[in-house]
Structure formats: structure tokens, C-alpha cells
Design a protein around this motif. Structure first.
Motif, PDB file in Angstrom:
ATOM      1  N   SER A 114       0.813  -1.214   0.000  1.00  0.00           N
ATOM      2  CA  SER A 114       0.000   0.000   0.000  1.00  0.00           C
ATOM      3  C   SER A 114       0.847   1.264   0.000  1.00  0.00           C
ATOM      4  CB  SER A 114      -0.919  -0.003   1.218  1.00  0.00           C
ATOM      5  OG  SER A 114      -1.760  -1.121   1.201  1.00  0.00           O
ATOM      6  N   ASP A 115       2.004   1.212  -0.639  1.00  0.00           N
ATOM      7  CA  ASP A 115       2.893   2.364  -0.654  1.00  0.00           C
ATOM      8  C   ASP A 115       2.265   3.576  -1.339  1.00  0.00           C
ATOM      9  OD1 ASP A 115       4.765   0.888   0.646  1.00  0.00           O
ATOM     10  OD2 ASP A 115       6.027   0.548  -1.102  1.00  0.00           O
ATOM     11  N   HIS A 116       1.300   3.349  -2.201  1.00  0.00           N
ATOM     12  CA  HIS A 116       0.691   4.431  -2.967  1.00  0.00           C
ATOM     13  C   HIS A 116      -0.351   5.210  -2.165  1.00  0.00           C
ATOM     14  CE1 HIS A 116      -2.012   1.029  -3.260  1.00  0.00           C
ATOM     15  NE2 HIS A 116      -2.980   1.871  -3.595  1.00  0.00           N
ATOM     16  N   LEU A 117      -0.723   4.728  -0.975  1.00  0.00           N
ATOM     17  CA  LEU A 117      -1.790   5.350  -0.193  1.00  0.00           C
ATOM     18  C   LEU A 117      -1.258   6.428   0.747  1.00  0.00           C
ATOM     19  CD1 LEU A 117      -3.768   2.158   0.899  1.00  0.00           C
ATOM     20  CD2 LEU A 117      -4.343   3.743  -0.948  1.00  0.00           C
ATOM     21  N   PRO A 118      -2.076   7.468   1.015  1.00  0.00           N
ATOM     22  CA  PRO A 118      -1.716   8.429   2.061  1.00  0.00           C
ATOM     23  C   PRO A 118      -1.684   7.715   3.412  1.00  0.00           C
ATOM     24  CG  PRO A 118      -3.526   9.259   0.704  1.00  0.00           C
ATOM     25  CD  PRO A 118      -3.302   7.830   0.312  1.00  0.00           C
ATOM     26  N   LEU A 119      -0.997   8.307   4.388  1.00  0.00           N
ATOM     27  CA  LEU A 119      -0.757   7.653   5.668  1.00  0.00           C
ATOM     28  C   LEU A 119      -2.034   7.138   6.324  1.00  0.00           C
ATOM     29  CD1 LEU A 119       1.022   6.787   8.032  1.00  0.00           C
ATOM     30  CD2 LEU A 119       0.758   9.102   8.955  1.00  0.00           C
ATOM     31  N   TRP A 120      -3.046   7.992   6.512  1.00  0.00           N
ATOM     32  CA  TRP A 120      -4.239   7.556   7.239  1.00  0.00           C
ATOM     33  C   TRP A 120      -4.993   6.476   6.482  1.00  0.00           C
ATOM     34  CZ3 TRP A 120      -3.952   8.057  12.033  1.00  0.00           C
ATOM     35  CH2 TRP A 120      -3.312   9.146  12.599  1.00  0.00           C
ATOM     36  N   GLU A 121      -5.045   6.578   5.178  1.00  0.00           N
ATOM     37  CA  GLU A 121      -5.707   5.541   4.386  1.00  0.00           C
ATOM     38  C   GLU A 121      -4.931   4.228   4.478  1.00  0.00           C
ATOM     39  OE1 GLU A 121      -7.365   4.930  -0.160  1.00  0.00           O
ATOM     40  OE2 GLU A 121      -6.754   6.925   0.507  1.00  0.00           O
ATOM     41  N   TYR A 122      -3.619   4.319   4.478  1.00  0.00           N
ATOM     42  CA  TYR A 122      -2.783   3.145   4.641  1.00  0.00           C
ATOM     43  C   TYR A 122      -3.043   2.474   5.994  1.00  0.00           C
ATOM     44  CZ  TYR A 122       1.388   0.507   5.919  1.00  0.00           C
ATOM     45  OH  TYR A 122       2.238  -0.458   6.369  1.00  0.00           O
ATOM     46  N   LEU A 123      -3.086   3.291   7.066  1.00  0.00           N
ATOM     47  CA  LEU A 123      -3.323   2.741   8.401  1.00  0.00           C
ATOM     48  C   LEU A 123      -4.690   2.067   8.483  1.00  0.00           C
ATOM     49  CD1 LEU A 123      -1.807   5.564  10.635  1.00  0.00           C
ATOM     50  CD2 LEU A 123      -0.844   3.308  10.176  1.00  0.00           C
ATOM     51  N   GLN A 124      -5.702   2.688   7.916  1.00  0.00           N
ATOM     52  CA  GLN A 124      -7.043   2.103   7.946  1.00  0.00           C
ATOM     53  C   GLN A 124      -7.107   0.824   7.114  1.00  0.00           C
ATOM     54  OE1 GLN A 124      -9.410   5.410   6.682  1.00  0.00           O
ATOM     55  NE2 GLN A 124      -9.637   6.193   8.779  1.00  0.00           N
ATOM     56  N   THR A 125      -6.401   0.800   6.006  1.00  0.00           N
ATOM     57  CA  THR A 125      -6.414  -0.367   5.117  1.00  0.00           C
ATOM     58  C   THR A 125      -5.612  -1.535   5.690  1.00  0.00           C
ATOM     59  OG1 THR A 125      -6.646   1.070   3.196  1.00  0.00           O
ATOM     60  CG2 THR A 125      -5.873  -1.172   2.786  1.00  0.00           C
ATOM     61  N   CYS A 126      -4.425  -1.229   6.212  1.00  0.00           N
ATOM     62  CA  CYS A 126      -3.492  -2.293   6.610  1.00  0.00           C
ATOM     63  C   CYS A 126      -3.480  -2.602   8.103  1.00  0.00           C
ATOM     64  CB  CYS A 126      -2.091  -1.937   6.169  1.00  0.00           C
ATOM     65  SG  CYS A 126      -1.908  -1.836   4.385  1.00  0.00           S
ATOM     66  N   TRP A 127      -3.770  -1.621   8.938  1.00  0.00           N
ATOM     67  CA  TRP A 127      -3.573  -1.816  10.371  1.00  0.00           C
ATOM     68  C   TRP A 127      -4.857  -1.790  11.196  1.00  0.00           C
ATOM     69  CZ3 TRP A 127       0.906  -3.656  11.806  1.00  0.00           C
ATOM     70  CH2 TRP A 127       2.000  -3.439  10.974  1.00  0.00           C
ATOM     71  N   TYR A 128      -5.810  -0.951  10.824  1.00  0.00           N
ATOM     72  CA  TYR A 128      -6.973  -0.756  11.666  1.00  0.00           C
ATOM     73  C   TYR A 128      -8.246  -1.279  11.017  1.00  0.00           C
ATOM     74  CZ  TYR A 128      -3.740   2.535  13.825  1.00  0.00           C
ATOM     75  OH  TYR A 128      -2.657   3.119  14.403  1.00  0.00           O
ATOM     76  N   ARG A 129      -8.237  -2.466  10.540  1.00  0.00           N
ATOM     77  CA  ARG A 129      -9.414  -3.011   9.885  1.00  0.00           C
ATOM     78  C   ARG A 129     -10.537  -3.246  10.843  1.00  0.00           C
ATOM     79  NH1 ARG A 129      -7.122  -6.988   5.201  1.00  0.00           N
ATOM     80  NH2 ARG A 129      -6.130  -5.331   4.114  1.00  0.00           N
TER      81      ARG A 129
END
Length: 92
Positions: free
Chosen positions: A77-92
Motif C-alpha cells: 500500500s505504498d501508494h496510499l496516504p498515511l491515514w488511508e494506509y493505516l485504515q487499510t493495513c492496520w486498523y481493519r
């Protein structure tokens, strides 16, 4: 040509296995490497060295923080902004 710096008179925290502390110690640095640590009373002289008076200060190696999580999701998910990355990868 080697550039030598001598740091004198500080409290030297070695961070070695023996946890040595030299009050009034000396550190010799050549270019970017520590080449000698001496306790109080040990004579250290290097012709042409730059000297730093560290009296009243702590002298210690720089700390490196090797705690990181990027390897877990690197490339996904390198292409995502930080918060979107966190929601996608870490905070499901």
C-alpha cells in the motif's frame, strides 16, 4: 588524509558489554569512527587533532532505532496516504 578529533574530560558512557563509565574520560575519533576510549589519567595525544572539551557533559555513541514495521506491509500500500494506509493495513 585522516581527520582526528579528541573529546576530553566528559563522562564517557561506553555502552560496551562491561557497561564501563569513564568519569573524565577521552574519546578519539578518526574520520567517523571511534578508535580509542581512555579512562581518566590515561595520556592520549594525537598531533594535529581537533580537541573538544566535554567537561560537565556526557559522551556516548549515537543511538540507532531499529524498531520499524515497514517490512510487514512494504509494497502493498505504498501508494496510499498515511491515514488511508493505516485504515487499510492496520486498523481493519
Amino acid at each position: 588524509m585522516t581527520e582526528t578529533t579528541i573529546i576530553r574530560g566528559g563522562t564517557v558512557l561506553t555502552l560496551n558489554d562491561a557497561e564501563e563509565v569513564h568519569f573524565g574520560g577521552t574519546v578519539v575519533i578518526e574520520d567517523e569512527r571511534i578508535v580509542r576510549v581512555a579512562g581518566p589519567g590515561e595520556a592520549v595525544e594525537v598531533a594535529g587533532a581537533r580537541e573538544i572539551d566535554a567537561a560537565g557533559k556526557i559522551v556516548m555513541p549515537g543511538l540507532v532505532d531499529l524498531h520499524y514495521h515497514t517490512a510487514l506491509g512494504k509494497g502493498w500500500s505504498d501508494h496510499l496516504p498515511l491515514w488511508e494506509y493505516l485504515q487499510t493495513c492496520w486498523y481493519r
